[in-house]
Design an enzyme around this catalytic site. Structure first.
Site, PDB file in Angstrom:
ATOM      1  N   GLY A   1       7.127  -5.769   0.359  1.00 51.79           N
ATOM      2  CA  GLY A   1       7.637  -5.731  -0.624  1.00 51.79           C
ATOM      3  C   GLY A   1       7.796  -7.694  -1.152  1.00 51.79           C
TER       4      GLY A   1
ATOM      5  CG  HIS B   1       9.098   3.403   5.656  1.00 52.93           C
ATOM      6  ND1 HIS B   1       9.869   2.132   5.180  1.00 52.93           N
ATOM      7  CD2 HIS B   1       8.296   2.893   4.917  1.00 52.93           C
ATOM      8  CE1 HIS B   1       8.952   1.204   4.302  1.00 52.93           C
ATOM      9  NE2 HIS B   1       8.221   1.836   3.721  1.00 52.93           N
TER      10      HIS B   1
ATOM     11  CG  ASN C   1       8.168   4.814  -0.360  1.00 52.72           C
ATOM     12  OD1 ASN C   1       8.961   6.264  -0.251  1.00 52.72           O
ATOM     13  ND2 ASN C   1       8.266   3.971   1.034  1.00 52.72           N
TER      14      ASN C   1
ATOM     15  CE  LYS D   1       9.267   0.640   0.766  1.00 50.89           C
ATOM     16  NZ  LYS D   1       9.000  -0.392   0.585  1.00 50.89           N
TER      17      LYS D   1
ATOM     18  CB  SER E   1       2.523  -7.111  -0.488  1.00 48.50           C
ATOM     19  OG  SER E   1       4.252  -7.491  -0.195  1.00 48.50           O
TER      20      SER E   1
ATOM     21  CD  GLU F   1       5.406   0.840   7.212  1.00 48.64           C
ATOM     22  OE1 GLU F   1       5.370   0.600   5.382  1.00 48.64           O
ATOM     23  OE2 GLU F   1       6.098   1.082   7.321  1.00 48.64           O
TER      24      GLU F   1
ATOM     25  CD  GLU G   1      11.694  -0.282   3.217  1.00 43.91           C
ATOM     26  OE1 GLU G   1      11.286  -1.416   2.360  1.00 43.91           O
ATOM     27  OE2 GLU G   1      11.792   0.975   3.179  1.00 43.91           O
TER      28      GLU G   1
END
Length: 249
Positions: free
Chosen positions: A170, A94, A11, A13, A209, A164, A96
């Site tokens: 990250g 997702h 992904n 992003k 990660s 996730e 985010e």
């Protein structure tokens, strides 16, 4: 026991350019040399067409879609639009998007359903925040997200779930292997409650990660059928070791 092929999905992003698509050449070559593993990369909307033409042998997808097929939704992109320019799958729900755009599990459900109507495969994400983990609510949060997000007709031919933990994305932090195994087992059980025997064929990815250094141990964890990879998917140098780990190379 149902055998599920490993899937390693990248992904990008809000990263990448046409020049960056050169990274896909090596990724596609390694994927072709690992026939037991499925490899996919979701790129920004602006790169889907160029990416799908550059490496037609690689599954190229969208990072999100809107739940409507058309209409007055300024700045949004529909499933039919991304399919027209070469996407074969999309990511929905997702973390985010949930955090930054305040999307709900119902939004993720609607997007998954819309994508399927257009013949796209779907990677649906779920996962808890750090505060929810610290309050011992991770299992309940993930179960609730799955219950509210998974389409009734989901099956492994087009649907993939990705766990996730938001606090691991990250940050360089990952849950322990036992923690990953526990959530994946709960996710599998919840899927079984929702869609019955079809749950056995649904792949559950881990995301957060993932690197070449930890991929082998994560991918060897029970009920982990692959990885959803963020930053490490931007370059072949970092992404290829994860593919090789999935292939046992």
């Amino acid at each position: 026991m149902t055998m599920r092929r490993k899937l390693v999905a990248g992904n990008w992003k809000m990263n990448g350019s046409r020049a960056a698509l050169a990274e896909l050449d090596t990724i596609a070559a390694v994927a072709a040399a690992a026939p037991g593993v499925d490899v996919a990369v979701a790129v920004p909307f602006t790169l889907i067409d160029a990416a799908s033409q550059r490496v037609p042998e690689l599954a190229i997808g969208a990072e999100d879609v809107h739940e409507a097929d058309s209409g007055a939704h300024t700045g949004c992109v529909s499933a039919s639009m991304v399919k027209e320019v070469g996407a074969s799958f999309t990511i929905v729900g997702h973390s985010e998007r949930r955090a930054d755009q305040h999307e709900t599990s119902h939004d993720a459900w609607a997007k998954a359903a819309a994508a399927r109507l257009q013949g796209l495969n779907v990677i649906l994400c779920c996962g808890e925040t750090e505060a929810e983990r610290d309050a011992d609510r991770a299992e309940r949060v993930v179960q609730a997200q799955i219950e509210k997000s998974v389409p009734d007709n989901a099956d492994g031919s087009w649907f993939t779930l990705a766990y996730e933990p938001r606090w691991a994305i990250g940050t360089g932090r990952t849950p322990t292997l036992d923690e990953i195994a526990a959530i994946h087992a709960i996710a599998r059980a919840k899927l079984r409650m929702l869609i019955g025997d079809a749950a056995a064929g649904v792949r559950i990815l881990y995301g957060g990660s993932v690197t070449g250094a930890n991929a082998a141990s994560i991918l060897d964890t029970p009920n982990v059928d692959g990885a959803l990879v963020g930053g490490a998917s931007l370059t072949a140098e970092k992404f290829v070791p994860i593919i090789k780990a999935a292939a046992g190379l």
